[in-house]
Design an enzyme around this catalytic site. Structure first.
Site, PDB file in Angstrom:
ATOM      1  N   ASN A  38      -4.894 108.236 -21.611  1.00  0.00           N
ATOM      2  CA  ASN A  38      -5.899 107.096 -21.380  1.00  0.00           C
ATOM      3  C   ASN A  38      -6.901 107.549 -20.097  1.00  0.00           C
ATOM      4  O   ASN A  38      -6.428 108.192 -19.340  1.00  0.00           O
ATOM      5  CB  ASN A  38      -5.230 105.987 -20.997  1.00  0.00           C
ATOM      6  CG  ASN A  38      -4.254 105.328 -22.036  1.00  0.00           C
ATOM      7  OD1 ASN A  38      -4.791 105.107 -23.159  1.00  0.00           O
ATOM      8  ND2 ASN A  38      -2.981 104.897 -21.815  1.00  0.00           N
ATOM      9  N   CYS A  98       1.757 105.058  -5.450  1.00  0.00           N
ATOM     10  CA  CYS A  98       3.009 105.921  -5.962  1.00  0.00           C
ATOM     11  C   CYS A  98       2.677 107.336  -5.083  1.00  0.00           C
ATOM     12  O   CYS A  98       1.626 107.795  -5.051  1.00  0.00           O
ATOM     13  CB  CYS A  98       2.755 106.225  -7.385  1.00  0.00           C
ATOM     14  SG  CYS A  98       4.223 107.092  -7.978  1.00  0.00           S
ATOM     15  N   CYS A 111       1.173 112.379  -9.999  1.00  0.00           N
ATOM     16  CA  CYS A 111       0.687 113.095 -11.279  1.00  0.00           C
ATOM     17  C   CYS A 111      -0.782 113.047 -11.581  1.00  0.00           C
ATOM     18  O   CYS A 111      -1.255 112.099 -11.325  1.00  0.00           O
ATOM     19  CB  CYS A 111       1.677 112.373 -12.266  1.00  0.00           C
ATOM     20  SG  CYS A 111       3.298 112.092 -12.141  1.00  0.00           S
ATOM     21  N   SER A 128      11.218 104.021 -16.588  1.00  0.00           N
ATOM     22  CA  SER A 128      10.492 105.068 -17.216  1.00  0.00           C
ATOM     23  C   SER A 128      10.474 105.926 -15.699  1.00  0.00           C
ATOM     24  O   SER A 128       9.970 105.438 -14.652  1.00  0.00           O
ATOM     25  CB  SER A 128       9.336 104.822 -17.345  1.00  0.00           C
ATOM     26  OG  SER A 128       8.424 106.211 -17.616  1.00  0.00           O
ATOM     27  N   GLY A 168       4.069 102.934  -9.674  1.00  0.00           N
ATOM     28  CA  GLY A 168       5.184 103.231  -8.634  1.00  0.00           C
ATOM     29  C   GLY A 168       6.309 104.001  -9.666  1.00  0.00           C
ATOM     30  O   GLY A 168       6.267 103.970 -10.648  1.00  0.00           O
ATOM     31  N   GLU A 169       7.191 104.608  -8.848  1.00  0.00           N
ATOM     32  CA  GLU A 169       8.189 105.583  -9.367  1.00  0.00           C
ATOM     33  C   GLU A 169       9.228 104.736  -9.077  1.00  0.00           C
ATOM     34  O   GLU A 169      10.077 104.754  -8.077  1.00  0.00           O
ATOM     35  CB  GLU A 169       8.006 106.736  -8.747  1.00  0.00           C
ATOM     36  CG  GLU A 169       9.505 107.461  -9.103  1.00  0.00           C
ATOM     37  CD  GLU A 169       9.999 107.847 -10.448  1.00  0.00           C
ATOM     38  OE1 GLU A 169       9.029 108.027 -11.471  1.00  0.00           O
ATOM     39  OE2 GLU A 169      11.042 107.286 -10.920  1.00  0.00           O
ATOM     40  N   SER A 226       9.440 110.947 -18.178  1.00  0.00           N
ATOM     41  CA  SER A 226       7.981 111.525 -18.103  1.00  0.00           C
ATOM     42  C   SER A 226       7.984 113.025 -18.304  1.00  0.00           C
ATOM     43  O   SER A 226       8.108 113.416 -17.161  1.00  0.00           O
ATOM     44  CB  SER A 226       7.191 111.193 -17.152  1.00  0.00           C
ATOM     45  OG  SER A 226       6.984 109.483 -17.436  1.00  0.00           O
ATOM     46  N   LEU A 227       8.088 113.720 -19.321  1.00  0.00           N
ATOM     47  CA  LEU A 227       8.420 115.190 -19.444  1.00  0.00           C
ATOM     48  C   LEU A 227       6.785 115.922 -19.335  1.00  0.00           C
ATOM     49  O   LEU A 227       6.563 116.621 -18.449  1.00  0.00           O
ATOM     50  CB  LEU A 227       8.796 115.306 -20.738  1.00  0.00           C
ATOM     51  CG  LEU A 227       9.140 116.721 -21.340  1.00  0.00           C
ATOM     52  CD1 LEU A 227      10.033 117.200 -20.192  1.00  0.00           C
ATOM     53  CD2 LEU A 227       9.630 117.091 -22.394  1.00  0.00           C
ATOM     54  N   HIS A 228       5.755 115.694 -20.218  1.00  0.00           N
ATOM     55  CA  HIS A 228       4.439 116.027 -20.290  1.00  0.00           C
ATOM     56  C   HIS A 228       4.370 117.482 -20.399  1.00  0.00           C
ATOM     57  O   HIS A 228       3.128 117.905 -20.564  1.00  0.00           O
ATOM     58  CB  HIS A 228       3.652 115.541 -19.169  1.00  0.00           C
ATOM     59  CG  HIS A 228       3.845 113.922 -18.768  1.00  0.00           C
ATOM     60  ND1 HIS A 228       3.929 112.927 -19.884  1.00  0.00           N
ATOM     61  CD2 HIS A 228       3.930 113.422 -17.655  1.00  0.00           C
ATOM     62  CE1 HIS A 228       4.269 111.780 -19.157  1.00  0.00           C
ATOM     63  NE2 HIS A 228       4.308 112.110 -17.959  1.00  0.00           N
TER      64      HIS A 228
HETATM   65  N1  SAH Z   1       6.278 106.520 -12.426  1.00  0.00           N
HETATM   66  C1  SAH Z   1       7.090 106.309 -13.692  1.00  0.00           C
HETATM   67  C2  SAH Z   1       6.582 105.088 -14.393  1.00  0.00           C
HETATM   68  C3  SAH Z   1       5.329 104.582 -14.319  1.00  0.00           C
HETATM   69  S1  SAH Z   1       4.179 105.517 -15.178  1.00  0.00           S
HETATM   70  C4  SAH Z   1       6.926 107.591 -14.751  1.00  0.00           C
HETATM   71  O1  SAH Z   1       5.956 108.311 -14.183  1.00  0.00           O
HETATM   72  O2  SAH Z   1       7.450 107.601 -15.662  1.00  0.00           O
HETATM   73  C5  SAH Z   1       4.578 105.002 -16.763  1.00  0.00           C
HETATM   74  C6  SAH Z   1       4.011 106.046 -17.942  1.00  0.00           C
HETATM   75  O3  SAH Z   1       2.609 106.238 -18.086  1.00  0.00           O
HETATM   76  C7  SAH Z   1       4.579 107.461 -17.662  1.00  0.00           C
HETATM   77  O4  SAH Z   1       5.112 108.299 -18.897  1.00  0.00           O
HETATM   78  C8  SAH Z   1       3.274 108.266 -17.128  1.00  0.00           C
HETATM   79  O5  SAH Z   1       3.384 109.626 -17.032  1.00  0.00           O
HETATM   80  C9  SAH Z   1       2.062 107.737 -18.135  1.00  0.00           C
HETATM   81  N2  SAH Z   1       0.794 107.959 -17.695  1.00  0.00           N
HETATM   82  C10 SAH Z   1       0.309 108.033 -16.491  1.00  0.00           C
HETATM   83  N3  SAH Z   1      -0.990 108.225 -16.477  1.00  0.00           N
HETATM   84  C11 SAH Z   1      -1.345 107.983 -18.020  1.00  0.00           C
HETATM   85  C12 SAH Z   1      -2.690 108.131 -18.444  1.00  0.00           C
HETATM   86  N4  SAH Z   1      -3.655 108.427 -17.710  1.00  0.00           N
HETATM   87  N5  SAH Z   1      -2.776 108.045 -19.712  1.00  0.00           N
HETATM   88  C13 SAH Z   1      -1.489 108.015 -20.398  1.00  0.00           C
HETATM   89  N6  SAH Z   1      -0.406 107.676 -19.851  1.00  0.00           N
HETATM   90  C14 SAH Z   1      -0.256 107.984 -18.486  1.00  0.00           C
HETATM   91 FE1  SF4 Z   2       3.674 107.880 -10.102  1.00  0.00          FE
HETATM   92 FE2  SF4 Z   2       4.546 107.654 -12.731  1.00  0.00          FE
HETATM   93 FE3  SF4 Z   2       1.911 107.760 -12.119  1.00  0.00          FE
HETATM   94 FE4  SF4 Z   2       3.249 109.942 -11.701  1.00  0.00          FE
HETATM   95  S1  SF4 Z   2       2.886 108.890 -13.824  1.00  0.00           S
HETATM   96  S2  SF4 Z   2       1.709 108.934 -10.242  1.00  0.00           S
HETATM   97  S3  SF4 Z   2       5.368 108.989 -11.199  1.00  0.00           S
HETATM   98  S4  SF4 Z   2       3.468 106.012 -11.278  1.00  0.00           S
END
Ligand code: SAH
Ligand code: SF4
Length: 377
Positions: free
Chosen positions: A308, A127, A131, A209, A177-178, A232-234
């Site tokens: 996680n 990806c 993030c 997502s 992936g996105e 994915s707001l965060h």
């Molecule tokens: N790329 C897309 C979809 C895949 S990630 C996106 O970012 O939305 C799916 C979800 O898992 C997203 O909300 C992402 O932010 C979350 N995620 C990524 N890393 C994480 C982690 N270490 N712990 C919990 N959730 C996580």
């Molecule tokens: Fe890619 Fe989603 Fe992971 Fe962000 S959270 S790096 S968009 S897979």
């Protein structure tokens, strides 16, 4: 970035990369009746067969003709791991170019009933979004998955669980992936999964997502699919969100929220906002209030995901009290919330723990094998 690796040397048509109407046009161009396309779809997506020879309601001559001009490529299952609690299974598949993707099957949703599972699928090899708390993006992106490489994850898992009397009832685009950075193939895969004579997974049983690719959220809105969109707001302000989700620099919160409003206006569908909660990073009460305020007027659900653990990121999961407090503040704004239960962390199958394993696969070793080796040494 290589998107379409091109036709194989054989120049056979890949029937699994075609939408139903494309398949029908191809079948007709071969001098066959259009209904043959529906037969093929049933064999490929309902019976999940691997070869033309298994398609017993087609004549031998037709099967021979098909296999001379067309192919049914597949993903090769490399490993299948079960979590200790038995609620999660992780599949690692080899793609034709030697890269690999992960797919996770979850059995935890009691609303679905027995034998009905949720599958979390990948859309890219790696990806590009970077993030900070996510393993999938740590090595960047190598390429987009092709349409059939996305849908085939569902076909292969369905094929694996059918003998147990189970089936994939829900699909979530939340793996590696996105999805909206691979928009065209994601859209095609949605149509294929949804097709009534194929896997027939209802749009209401599909979630996509995204980290917030605004123009493609708007494109998807215009399709008016009744699927579940998750954003994915965060973080509720640009300064913090840009630190956690760098794509926020390109599509800041004002534009993202505007896209969400338009999405709702066009589809009438509630939007899920995912909020990965990280101790002392984005979990304080002031940020919960800010989130509640940001989402005022948007028909939304906030899904709180306690972080996680991920190698290479030092952030930690907040305490249960902190999680509850954050949740209660958001709910005080009249917004529904859920807290994602932890699952599959022991096999690195939880959200954000999936990573592309290209290098390990290419050198003939899976990550779990290299971990075992590391533990043993
Ligand atoms: N790329 C897309 C979809 C895949 S990630 C996106 O970012 O939305 C799916 C979800 O898992 C997203 O909300 C992402 O932010 C979350 N995620 C990524 N890393 C994480 C982690 N270490 N712990 C919990 N959730 C996580
Ligand atoms: Fe890619 Fe989603 Fe992971 Fe962000 S959270 S790096 S968009 S897979």
């Amino acid at each position: 970035m290589e998107d379409r690796p091109g036709r194989p040397a054989t120049m056979k048509m890949n029937l699994k990369d075609m939408l139903p109407e494309e398949l029908e046009a191809w079948v007709v161009a071969q001098g066959e009746k259009p209904f043959r396309a529906r037969q093929l779809i049933r064999w490929m997506y309902q019976k999940c067969v691997a070869d033309f020879s298994e398609m017993t309601d087609l004549s031998k001559e037709l099967r021979a003709k098909m296999s001379a001009s067309a192919e049914l490529p597949s993903l090769e299952l490399i490993t299948q791991q079960h979590s200790a609690q038995g609620d999660t299974e992780k599949f690692l598949f080899r793609l034709p170019d030697g890269n690999a993707v992960e797919t996770v099957l979850m059995h935890f949703d009691e609303h679905l009933g027995p034998g009905r599972a949720t599958l979390c699928i990948s859309t890219q090899v790696g990806c590009a979004m970077g993030c900070v708390f996510c393993a999938s993006g740590q090595a960047g992106v190598l390429r987009n998955l092709r349409t059939w490489e996305i849908t085939e994850q569902v076909v292969q898992v369905q094929r694996a669980i059918m003998p147990r009397g189970e089936r994939v009832a829900n699909v979530v685009y939340m793996g590696i992936g996105e999805p909206l950075a691979n928009y065209a193939n994601t859209l095609r895969s949605l149509r294929l999964l949804n097709h009534a004579e194929g896997l027939a997974i209802g749009m209401r049983h599909i979630a996509v997502s995204t980290s917030g690719i605004v123009p493609n959220i708007l494109k998807l809105a215009r399709e008016k699919f009744p699927l579940r969109l998750a954003i994915s707001l965060h973080a509720p302000n640009d300064e913090l969100r840009t630190k956690l989700v760098p794509i926020n620099q390109v599509y800041p919160l004002a534009s993202l929220m505007d896209a969400c409003r338009q999405y709702y206006d066009l589809t009438g569908r509630r939007i899920t906002f995912e909020y990965v909660l990280i101790r002392d990073v984005n979990d304080d009460a002031a940020l919960a209030h800010q989130t509640g305020q940001l989402l005022q007027g948007i028909h939304s659900l906030v899904n709180i995901i306690p972080l996680n653990p991920v190698e290479g990121y030092e952030g930690q999961r907040p305490s249960n009290n902190r999680i509850r407090e954050f949740q209660q503040i958001i709910e005080s704004y009249g917004i529904k919330t859920t807290v994602r239960q932890e699952m599959g962390t022991d096999i690195d199958a939880a959200c954000g723990q999936l990573r592309r394993k290209a290098t390990q696969i290419l050198s003939g070793r899976t990550l779990s094998a290299s971990r075992r080796a590391a533990r043993a040494s």
